[in-house]
Design an enzyme around this catalytic site. Structure first.
Site, mmCIF file in Angstrom:
data_model
loop_
_atom_site.group_PDB
_atom_site.id
_atom_site.type_symbol
_atom_site.label_atom_id
_atom_site.label_comp_id
_atom_site.label_asym_id
_atom_site.label_seq_id
_atom_site.Cartn_x
_atom_site.Cartn_y
_atom_site.Cartn_z
ATOM 1 N N ASP A 98 45.347 51.570 45.401
ATOM 2 C CA ASP A 98 44.506 50.458 45.110
ATOM 3 C C ASP A 98 44.684 50.080 43.621
ATOM 4 O O ASP A 98 44.672 50.952 42.878
ATOM 5 C CB ASP A 98 42.782 50.866 45.349
ATOM 6 C CG ASP A 98 42.019 49.512 45.304
ATOM 7 O OD1 ASP A 98 42.137 48.800 44.520
ATOM 8 O OD2 ASP A 98 40.865 49.738 46.094
ATOM 9 N N HIS A 100 42.979 47.511 41.995
ATOM 10 C CA HIS A 100 41.667 46.893 41.480
ATOM 11 C C HIS A 100 41.150 47.652 40.274
ATOM 12 O O HIS A 100 40.740 48.643 40.700
ATOM 13 C CB HIS A 100 40.828 46.554 42.609
ATOM 14 C CG HIS A 100 41.161 45.581 43.585
ATOM 15 N ND1 HIS A 100 41.785 46.072 44.518
ATOM 16 C CD2 HIS A 100 41.071 44.256 43.540
ATOM 17 C CE1 HIS A 100 42.260 44.925 45.150
ATOM 18 N NE2 HIS A 100 41.945 43.906 44.903
ATOM 19 N N SER A 151 40.562 52.173 50.936
ATOM 20 C CA SER A 151 40.317 52.997 49.841
ATOM 21 C C SER A 151 39.093 53.978 49.731
ATOM 22 O O SER A 151 39.080 55.060 49.622
ATOM 23 C CB SER A 151 40.008 51.976 48.419
ATOM 24 O OG SER A 151 41.171 51.249 48.136
HETATM 25 CO CO1 B1M Z 1 42.195 41.773 45.683
HETATM 26 N N1 B1M Z 1 41.209 42.027 47.310
HETATM 27 N N2 B1M Z 1 43.816 42.509 46.667
HETATM 28 N N3 B1M Z 1 43.083 41.387 43.949
HETATM 29 N N4 B1M Z 1 40.536 41.383 45.217
HETATM 30 C C1 B1M Z 1 39.768 41.984 47.075
HETATM 31 C C2 B1M Z 1 39.005 43.345 47.007
HETATM 32 C C3 B1M Z 1 39.380 41.242 48.750
HETATM 33 C C4 B1M Z 1 37.732 41.669 49.312
HETATM 34 C C5 B1M Z 1 39.654 39.617 48.745
HETATM 35 C C6 B1M Z 1 39.476 39.177 50.041
HETATM 36 O O1 B1M Z 1 40.093 39.331 50.881
HETATM 37 N N5 B1M Z 1 38.206 38.610 50.078
HETATM 38 C C7 B1M Z 1 40.568 42.053 49.424
HETATM 39 C C8 B1M Z 1 40.222 43.398 50.307
HETATM 40 C C9 B1M Z 1 40.093 43.324 51.731
HETATM 41 C C10 B1M Z 1 39.533 44.744 52.294
HETATM 42 O O2 B1M Z 1 40.099 45.547 52.200
HETATM 43 N N6 B1M Z 1 38.261 44.523 52.766
HETATM 44 C C11 B1M Z 1 41.569 41.936 48.704
HETATM 45 C C12 B1M Z 1 43.114 42.294 48.989
HETATM 46 C C13 B1M Z 1 43.342 42.283 50.390
HETATM 47 C C14 B1M Z 1 43.842 42.494 47.984
HETATM 48 C C15 B1M Z 1 45.388 42.693 48.424
HETATM 49 C C16 B1M Z 1 45.854 43.425 49.564
HETATM 50 C C17 B1M Z 1 46.254 41.031 48.439
HETATM 51 C C18 B1M Z 1 47.821 41.050 48.878
HETATM 52 O O3 B1M Z 1 48.432 41.828 48.252
HETATM 53 N N7 B1M Z 1 48.027 40.584 50.130
HETATM 54 C C19 B1M Z 1 45.970 43.218 47.147
HETATM 55 C C20 B1M Z 1 45.756 44.691 47.051
HETATM 56 C C21 B1M Z 1 46.771 45.345 46.246
HETATM 57 C C22 B1M Z 1 46.427 46.876 46.076
HETATM 58 O O4 B1M Z 1 45.350 47.275 45.580
HETATM 59 N N8 B1M Z 1 47.256 47.896 46.433
HETATM 60 C C23 B1M Z 1 45.266 42.593 45.968
HETATM 61 C C24 B1M Z 1 45.399 42.517 44.748
HETATM 62 C C25 B1M Z 1 44.581 41.850 43.627
HETATM 63 C C26 B1M Z 1 44.727 41.235 42.485
HETATM 64 C C27 B1M Z 1 45.962 42.186 41.618
HETATM 65 C C28 B1M Z 1 45.544 39.865 42.425
HETATM 66 C C29 B1M Z 1 43.337 41.054 41.651
HETATM 67 C C30 B1M Z 1 43.058 42.596 40.905
HETATM 68 C C31 B1M Z 1 43.190 42.438 39.648
HETATM 69 C C32 B1M Z 1 42.619 43.655 38.974
HETATM 70 O O5 B1M Z 1 41.812 44.281 39.294
HETATM 71 N N9 B1M Z 1 43.292 44.076 37.876
HETATM 72 C C33 B1M Z 1 42.416 41.112 43.032
HETATM 73 C C34 B1M Z 1 41.145 40.577 43.017
HETATM 74 C C35 B1M Z 1 40.875 40.120 41.540
HETATM 75 C C36 B1M Z 1 40.547 40.858 44.086
HETATM 76 C C37 B1M Z 1 38.710 40.049 43.910
HETATM 77 C C38 B1M Z 1 38.942 38.584 44.111
HETATM 78 C C39 B1M Z 1 37.835 40.423 42.871
HETATM 79 C C40 B1M Z 1 37.693 41.886 42.582
HETATM 80 C C41 B1M Z 1 36.901 42.118 41.321
HETATM 81 O O6 B1M Z 1 37.658 42.296 40.440
HETATM 82 N N10 B1M Z 1 35.613 41.925 41.205
HETATM 83 C C42 B1M Z 1 38.472 40.651 45.301
HETATM 84 C C43 B1M Z 1 37.260 39.878 46.079
HETATM 85 C C44 B1M Z 1 35.750 40.367 45.778
HETATM 86 O O7 B1M Z 1 35.587 41.466 45.267
HETATM 87 N N11 B1M Z 1 35.047 39.404 45.874
HETATM 88 C C45 B1M Z 1 39.404 41.135 46.030
HETATM 89 C C46 B1M Z 1 34.945 41.885 40.043
HETATM 90 C C47 B1M Z 1 34.479 43.101 39.610
HETATM 91 C C48 B1M Z 1 33.605 43.652 38.314
HETATM 92 O O8 B1M Z 1 33.602 43.929 40.843
HETATM 93 O O9 B1M Z 1 35.224 45.655 41.444
HETATM 94 O O10 B1M Z 1 33.607 45.080 42.894
HETATM 95 P P1 B1M Z 1 34.107 45.315 41.624
HETATM 96 O O11 B1M Z 1 33.139 46.168 40.713
HETATM 97 C C49 B1M Z 1 31.594 46.107 40.851
HETATM 98 C C50 B1M Z 1 31.220 47.105 41.942
HETATM 99 O O12 B1M Z 1 31.851 47.214 43.026
HETATM 100 C C51 B1M Z 1 30.877 48.447 41.041
HETATM 101 O O13 B1M Z 1 30.428 48.000 40.027
HETATM 102 C C52 B1M Z 1 31.121 46.675 39.575
HETATM 103 C C53 B1M Z 1 29.890 45.562 39.135
HETATM 104 O O14 B1M Z 1 29.341 46.298 38.247
HETATM 105 N N12 B1M Z 1 32.138 49.446 41.101
HETATM 106 C C54 B1M Z 1 31.699 50.621 40.714
HETATM 107 C C55 B1M Z 1 33.232 49.298 41.290
HETATM 108 N N13 B1M Z 1 33.987 50.362 41.059
HETATM 109 C C56 B1M Z 1 32.707 51.421 40.636
HETATM 110 C C57 B1M Z 1 33.072 52.562 40.214
HETATM 111 C C58 B1M Z 1 31.690 53.356 40.051
HETATM 112 C C59 B1M Z 1 30.543 52.837 40.136
HETATM 113 C C60 B1M Z 1 30.323 51.219 40.464
HETATM 114 O O15 B1M Z 1 31.562 54.642 39.896
HETATM 115 C C61 B1M Z 1 32.899 55.461 39.643
#
Ligand code: B1M
Length: 213
Positions: A98, A100, A151
């Site tokens: 992963d 992200h 993940s």
């Molecule tokens: Co990707 N991605 N992505 N992506 N991406 C998602 C996660 C996805 C839901 C988008 C979608 O389809 N709607 C989907 C996942 C599907 C699934 O499995 N359910 C997805 C996919 C499919 C993919 C790829 C497979 C796409 C492809 O290549 N075909 C690929 C995967 C690559 C890989 O990981 N091997 C991929 C790639 C990418 C980018 C590189 C382009 C980019 C990431 C860049 C980066 O992180 N440096 C990206 C992004 C930006 C997203 C979305 C749009 C946004 C994620 C984000 O940063 N959110 C995402 C859609 C979404 O989430 N709505 C998506 C903002 C961030 C602040 O929130 O990380 O959730 P988040 O953290 C939150 C909480 O979750 C929590 O606290 C935070 C808030 O305070 N939290 C924790 C997180 N970690 C924590 C740990 C803790 C405590 C809390 O304690 C240890």
């Protein structure tokens, strides 16, 4: 467009033009974390929705991520800080497979601004690397982040591998694909120590504070 709409729009459009001026304006009215959790996160949700509907390609999502990272980097110095104190050491990683890291890095900022020493191992961290680091760093807790459905499963494997290596410090898990139920039904039974789910970074801080009291 309102200020809030413009902030979300920078993320959706993947554009930084005007971003800093609008963030400065937003800081007059909101604390930095509210700006991140409100309009910027709303923008990211929209990016996720558009990507899901094939209306955005990966390269565009990457640009949105760059905007989000730039906004968080700009806002970081304005966040409240507790200096000096060393409440505990947290090892932090995005799990194997992963990439992200925006949420994980937000967790790092919030923990380190609140007196924790964070060792951030980065992305795609395999269990072996985590085990080595845990032995070396002797953390008070290990934080795992993961956004992909696979993940969540990887966290189960990581918990099993950590247990097999004799590690039982509390595990803090978070990320969009994870739920409290999955954590208690699937991850916790595979681990000897406590496993706790954090819904967001602030929840992660609350849990870390309780763990390291
Ligand atoms: Co990707 N991605 N992505 N992506 N991406 C998602 C996660 C996805 C839901 C988008 C979608 O389809 N709607 C989907 C996942 C599907 C699934 O499995 N359910 C997805 C996919 C499919 C993919 C790829 C497979 C796409 C492809 O290549 N075909 C690929 C995967 C690559 C890989 O990981 N091997 C991929 C790639 C990418 C980018 C590189 C382009 C980019 C990431 C860049 C980066 O992180 N440096 C990206 C992004 C930006 C997203 C979305 C749009 C946004 C994620 C984000 O940063 N959110 C995402 C859609 C979404 O989430 N709505 C998506 C903002 C961030 C602040 O929130 O990380 O959730 P988040 O953290 C939150 C909480 O979750 C929590 O606290 C935070 C808030 O305070 N939290 C924790 C997180 N970690 C924590 C740990 C803790 C405590 C809390 O304690 C240890």
């Amino acid at each position: 467009m309102t200020l809030e709409e413009r902030l979300g729009n920078y993320v959706v459009e993947g554009s930084k033009e005007g971003l800093i001026a609008d963030l400065e304006e937003a800081l007059q009215n909101y604390p930095p974390l509210e700006i991140i959790n409100g309009p910027l996160m709303a923008g990211m949700e929209e990016v996720g929705r558009l990507f899901n509907q094939n209306e955005l390609i990966v390269a565009e999502v990457l640009q949105s991520a760059e905007v989000m990272k730039a906004a968080v980097a700009f806002l970081e110095p304005y966040m409240e800080k507790q200096d000096g104190s060393h409440k505990g050491k947290i090892l932090l990683a995005t799990v194997k497979g992963d990439v992200h890291d925006i949420g994980k890095n937000l967790v790092e900022i919030i923990l380190s601004n609140n007196g924790f020493h964070v060792v951030n191992l980065g992305i795609k961290v395999p269990p072996d690397q985590l085990i080595q680091a845990a032995r070396l760093e002797q953390p008070d807790a290990i934080g795992l982040s993961g956004l992909l459905v696979k993940s969540a499963q990887q966290m189960v494997i990581t918990a099993q591998d950590l247990r097999a290596a004799g590690i039982d410090v509390p595990l803090l898990v978070g990320g969009a694909a994870l739920t409290r139920k999955f954590t208690s039904n699937r991850i916790a039974p595979e681990y000897k120590g406590l496993v706790l789910f954090a819904k967001d970074a602030m929840d992660g801080l609350d849990i870390a504070n309780r763990l390291c009291k």
